[in-house]
Design a protein around this motif. Structure first.
Motif, PDB file in Angstrom:
ATOM      1  N   LEU A  47       0.753  -0.915   0.485  1.00  0.00           N
ATOM      2  CA  LEU A  47       0.366  -0.258  -0.437  1.00  0.00           C
ATOM      3  C   LEU A  47       0.818   1.518  -0.136  1.00  0.00           C
ATOM      4  CD1 LEU A  47      -3.059  -1.041   2.720  1.00  0.00           C
ATOM      5  CD2 LEU A  47      -2.675  -0.663   0.030  1.00  0.00           C
ATOM      6  N   VAL A  48       0.137   2.124  -0.567  1.00  0.00           N
ATOM      7  CA  VAL A  48       1.315   3.380  -0.980  1.00  0.00           C
ATOM      8  C   VAL A  48       0.121   4.615  -1.133  1.00  0.00           C
ATOM      9  CG1 VAL A  48       1.948   5.075  -2.885  1.00  0.00           C
ATOM     10  CG2 VAL A  48       2.656   2.071  -2.789  1.00  0.00           C
ATOM     11  N   GLU A  49       0.598   5.413  -0.019  1.00  0.00           N
ATOM     12  CA  GLU A  49      -0.197   7.194   0.445  1.00  0.00           C
ATOM     13  C   GLU A  49       0.182   7.409  -0.922  1.00  0.00           C
ATOM     14  OE1 GLU A  49      -1.418   8.864   4.874  1.00  0.00           O
ATOM     15  OE2 GLU A  49       0.041   8.635   3.671  1.00  0.00           O
ATOM     16  N   VAL A  50      -1.811   7.892  -0.760  1.00  0.00           N
ATOM     17  CA  VAL A  50      -1.505   8.698  -2.702  1.00  0.00           C
ATOM     18  C   VAL A  50      -1.764  10.481  -2.210  1.00  0.00           C
ATOM     19  CG1 VAL A  50      -1.055   6.915  -4.043  1.00  0.00           C
ATOM     20  CG2 VAL A  50      -3.530   7.679  -4.034  1.00  0.00           C
ATOM     21  N   ALA A  51      -2.902  10.148  -1.101  1.00  0.00           N
ATOM     22  CA  ALA A  51      -3.259  11.377  -0.809  1.00  0.00           C
ATOM     23  C   ALA A  51      -3.966  11.396   0.324  1.00  0.00           C
ATOM     24  CB  ALA A  51      -4.619  11.649  -1.694  1.00  0.00           C
ATOM     25  N   THR A  52      -4.680  12.486   0.862  1.00  0.00           N
ATOM     26  CA  THR A  52      -5.189  12.883   3.052  1.00  0.00           C
ATOM     27  C   THR A  52      -6.457  13.522   2.199  1.00  0.00           C
ATOM     28  OG1 THR A  52      -4.843  13.150   4.587  1.00  0.00           O
ATOM     29  CG2 THR A  52      -4.051  14.633   2.893  1.00  0.00           C
ATOM     30  N   LEU A  53      -7.130  13.417   3.244  1.00  0.00           N
ATOM     31  CA  LEU A  53      -8.601  13.352   3.274  1.00  0.00           C
ATOM     32  C   LEU A  53      -8.264  15.228   4.437  1.00  0.00           C
ATOM     33  CD1 LEU A  53     -11.025  11.009   2.909  1.00  0.00           C
ATOM     34  CD2 LEU A  53     -10.012  12.930   0.933  1.00  0.00           C
ATOM     35  N   MET A  54      -7.244  14.681   5.459  1.00  0.00           N
ATOM     36  CA  MET A  54      -6.860  15.466   6.181  1.00  0.00           C
ATOM     37  C   MET A  54      -6.712  16.823   6.076  1.00  0.00           C
ATOM     38  SD  MET A  54      -5.405  12.730   8.758  1.00  0.00           S
ATOM     39  CE  MET A  54      -4.298  11.901   7.061  1.00  0.00           C
ATOM     40  N   ARG A  55      -7.455  18.569   6.358  1.00  0.00           N
ATOM     41  CA  ARG A  55      -7.276  19.806   5.899  1.00  0.00           C
ATOM     42  C   ARG A  55      -6.089  20.147   6.800  1.00  0.00           C
ATOM     43  NH1 ARG A  55     -12.262  22.585   5.591  1.00  0.00           N
ATOM     44  NH2 ARG A  55     -11.130  23.857   5.946  1.00  0.00           N
ATOM     45  N   SER A  56      -4.737  21.068   6.199  1.00  0.00           N
ATOM     46  CA  SER A  56      -3.885  21.416   6.366  1.00  0.00           C
ATOM     47  C   SER A  56      -4.182  22.323   7.899  1.00  0.00           C
ATOM     48  CB  SER A  56      -2.450  21.511   6.592  1.00  0.00           C
ATOM     49  OG  SER A  56      -3.202  22.611   5.611  1.00  0.00           O
ATOM     50  N   ASP A  57      -5.925  22.965   7.095  1.00  0.00           N
ATOM     51  CA  ASP A  57      -5.485  24.172   8.465  1.00  0.00           C
ATOM     52  C   ASP A  57      -7.091  24.160   8.884  1.00  0.00           C
ATOM     53  OD1 ASP A  57      -7.545  23.546   6.431  1.00  0.00           O
ATOM     54  OD2 ASP A  57      -8.400  25.331   5.740  1.00  0.00           O
ATOM     55  N   ASP A  58      -7.174  22.151   9.879  1.00  0.00           N
ATOM     56  CA  ASP A  58      -7.926  22.170  10.452  1.00  0.00           C
ATOM     57  C   ASP A  58      -7.366  21.728  11.257  1.00  0.00           C
ATOM     58  OD1 ASP A  58     -10.320  21.491  11.504  1.00  0.00           O
ATOM     59  OD2 ASP A  58     -11.926  20.626   9.941  1.00  0.00           O
ATOM     60  N   SER A  59      -7.209  22.188  12.024  1.00  0.00           N
ATOM     61  CA  SER A  59      -6.426  21.903  13.782  1.00  0.00           C
ATOM     62  C   SER A  59      -7.355  20.800  14.839  1.00  0.00           C
ATOM     63  CB  SER A  59      -5.982  22.872  14.618  1.00  0.00           C
ATOM     64  OG  SER A  59      -7.129  23.346  14.967  1.00  0.00           O
ATOM     65  N   GLU A  60      -8.746  20.222  14.444  1.00  0.00           N
ATOM     66  CA  GLU A  60     -10.054  19.579  15.137  1.00  0.00           C
ATOM     67  C   GLU A  60     -10.572  19.286  14.767  1.00  0.00           C
ATOM     68  OE1 GLU A  60     -10.348  17.172  17.587  1.00  0.00           O
ATOM     69  OE2 GLU A  60      -8.508  18.915  18.416  1.00  0.00           O
ATOM     70  N   PRO A  61     -10.409  18.564  13.601  1.00  0.00           N
ATOM     71  CA  PRO A  61     -11.489  17.781  12.631  1.00  0.00           C
ATOM     72  C   PRO A  61     -12.757  17.294  13.552  1.00  0.00           C
ATOM     73  CG  PRO A  61      -9.651  17.062  12.181  1.00  0.00           C
ATOM     74  CD  PRO A  61      -9.619  18.076  13.910  1.00  0.00           C
ATOM     75  N   THR A  62     -14.012  17.343  13.192  1.00  0.00           N
ATOM     76  CA  THR A  62     -14.892  16.986  13.770  1.00  0.00           C
ATOM     77  C   THR A  62     -14.857  15.488  13.946  1.00  0.00           C
ATOM     78  OG1 THR A  62     -17.384  17.465  13.877  1.00  0.00           O
ATOM     79  CG2 THR A  62     -16.639  16.979  11.896  1.00  0.00           C
ATOM     80  N   PHE A  63     -15.640  15.081  15.021  1.00  0.00           N
ATOM     81  CA  PHE A  63     -16.136  13.989  15.246  1.00  0.00           C
ATOM     82  C   PHE A  63     -17.398  13.368  14.815  1.00  0.00           C
ATOM     83  CE2 PHE A  63     -12.430  13.910  18.237  1.00  0.00           C
ATOM     84  CZ  PHE A  63     -11.732  12.406  17.302  1.00  0.00           C
ATOM     85  N   SER A  64     -18.451  14.030  14.550  1.00  0.00           N
ATOM     86  CA  SER A  64     -19.421  14.209  13.826  1.00  0.00           C
ATOM     87  C   SER A  64     -19.330  13.324  12.640  1.00  0.00           C
ATOM     88  CB  SER A  64     -19.755  15.442  13.966  1.00  0.00           C
ATOM     89  OG  SER A  64     -20.860  16.059  14.609  1.00  0.00           O
ATOM     90  N   GLU A  65     -20.603  12.285  12.289  1.00  0.00           N
ATOM     91  CA  GLU A  65     -20.839  11.235  11.756  1.00  0.00           C
ATOM     92  C   GLU A  65     -22.196  11.364  10.757  1.00  0.00           C
ATOM     93  OE1 GLU A  65     -20.972   7.245  12.788  1.00  0.00           O
ATOM     94  OE2 GLU A  65     -19.520   7.923  14.255  1.00  0.00           O
ATOM     95  N   TYR A  66     -21.527  11.726   9.296  1.00  0.00           N
ATOM     96  CA  TYR A  66     -23.056  11.568   8.340  1.00  0.00           C
ATOM     97  C   TYR A  66     -23.532   9.916   8.122  1.00  0.00           C
ATOM     98  CZ  TYR A  66     -24.978  12.886   4.224  1.00  0.00           C
ATOM     99  OH  TYR A  66     -26.215  13.252   3.119  1.00  0.00           O
ATOM    100  N   ARG A  67     -24.576  10.304   8.963  1.00  0.00           N
ATOM    101  CA  ARG A  67     -24.865   8.903   8.479  1.00  0.00           C
ATOM    102  C   ARG A  67     -26.727   9.096   8.509  1.00  0.00           C
ATOM    103  NH1 ARG A  67     -24.904   6.213  14.349  1.00  0.00           N
ATOM    104  NH2 ARG A  67     -26.125   4.562  13.553  1.00  0.00           N
ATOM    105  N   PRO A  68     -26.833   9.271   6.896  1.00  0.00           N
ATOM    106  CA  PRO A  68     -28.537   8.905   6.162  1.00  0.00           C
ATOM    107  C   PRO A  68     -29.115   8.446   6.570  1.00  0.00           C
ATOM    108  CG  PRO A  68     -26.659   9.326   4.445  1.00  0.00           C
ATOM    109  CD  PRO A  68     -25.865   9.427   6.322  1.00  0.00           C
ATOM    110  N   ASP A  69     -30.238   8.793   7.965  1.00  0.00           N
ATOM    111  CA  ASP A  69     -31.883   7.459   7.538  1.00  0.00           C
ATOM    112  C   ASP A  69     -30.779   6.807   7.992  1.00  0.00           C
ATOM    113  OD1 ASP A  69     -32.639   8.684   5.279  1.00  0.00           O
ATOM    114  OD2 ASP A  69     -31.596   7.531   3.624  1.00  0.00           O
ATOM    115  N   ASN A  70     -29.748   6.841   9.115  1.00  0.00           N
ATOM    116  CA  ASN A  70     -28.852   6.379  10.233  1.00  0.00           C
ATOM    117  C   ASN A  70     -28.421   4.924  10.306  1.00  0.00           C
ATOM    118  OD1 ASN A  70     -28.992   6.123  13.139  1.00  0.00           O
ATOM    119  ND2 ASN A  70     -29.868   5.076  14.032  1.00  0.00           N
TER     120      ASN A  70
END
Length: 129
Positions: A47-70
Motif C-alpha cells: 500500500l502506498v499513500e497517494v492523498a489525504t482527506l485531512m485538511r492542514s488548516d483544520d487543527s480539530e476535525p469534527t467527530f460528527s458522523e454523516y449517517r443519513p437514514d441512520n
C-alpha cells in the motif's frame, strides 16, 4: 507531503482507479466494502499513500458522523463523506499491485489502537456540509 483532496477530486481519483484496476489481487482476500480492522492477510508493504482527506488548516476535525437514514458506520452502503468522521482523518492508499484504492485511519481508544481500512468507491462519495 501527501496532497489533500476534496470530495470532487476524490471522486475523480476513485473513478480513474476503478477504470484501471488490474484484476484479482492479494489485497482483496478480505472484503473491505465497509470499515474493517485492517486484516492480517493484507500485506501493508503493497500500500502506498497517494492523498489525504485531512485538511492542514483544520487543527480539530469534527467527530460528527454523516449517517443519513441512520445507516450503520460499518455498512458497505454507508456514504463516504470526506468532511465527516472518520473520513476527515483518512489517508487514501493505493495497492501497488492492482491499483485499488483504500481509505485508512487509526482509531484510538483509552487502551487500544485499531488501524481501520475501507475500499474507496466513487459511487458512495458525497459532498455534504
Amino acid at each position: 507531503m501527501t496532497p489533500y483532496v476534496d470530495a470532487a477530486a476524490l471522486v475523480e481519483l476513485a473513478m480513474r482507479a476503478e477504470e484501471n484496476v488490474n484484476g484479482p489481487c492479494s489485497c482483496t482476500k478480505t472484503p473491505l466494502d465497509g470499515w474493517q480492522s485492517q486484516p492480517l492477510s493484507l500485506d501493508e508493504t503493497q500500500l502506498v499513500e497517494v492523498a489525504t482527506l485531512m485538511r492542514s488548516d483544520d487543527s480539530e476535525p469534527t467527530f460528527s458522523e454523516y449517517r443519513p437514514d441512520n445507516v450503520q458506520y460499518w455498512s458497505a452502503e454507508a456514504p463516504i463523506a470526506p468532511r465527516y468522521f472518520p473520513y476527515n482523518r483518512c489517508g487514501v492508499w493505493a495497492c501497488s499491485q492492482c491499483g485499488r484504492l483504500y481509505l485508512r485511519y487509526t482509531e484510538g481508544g483509552g487502551y487500544f489502537v485499531d488501524r481501520r481500512i475501507r475500499a474507496l468507491k466513487a459511487a458512495l462519495i458525497v459532498d455534504v456540509e
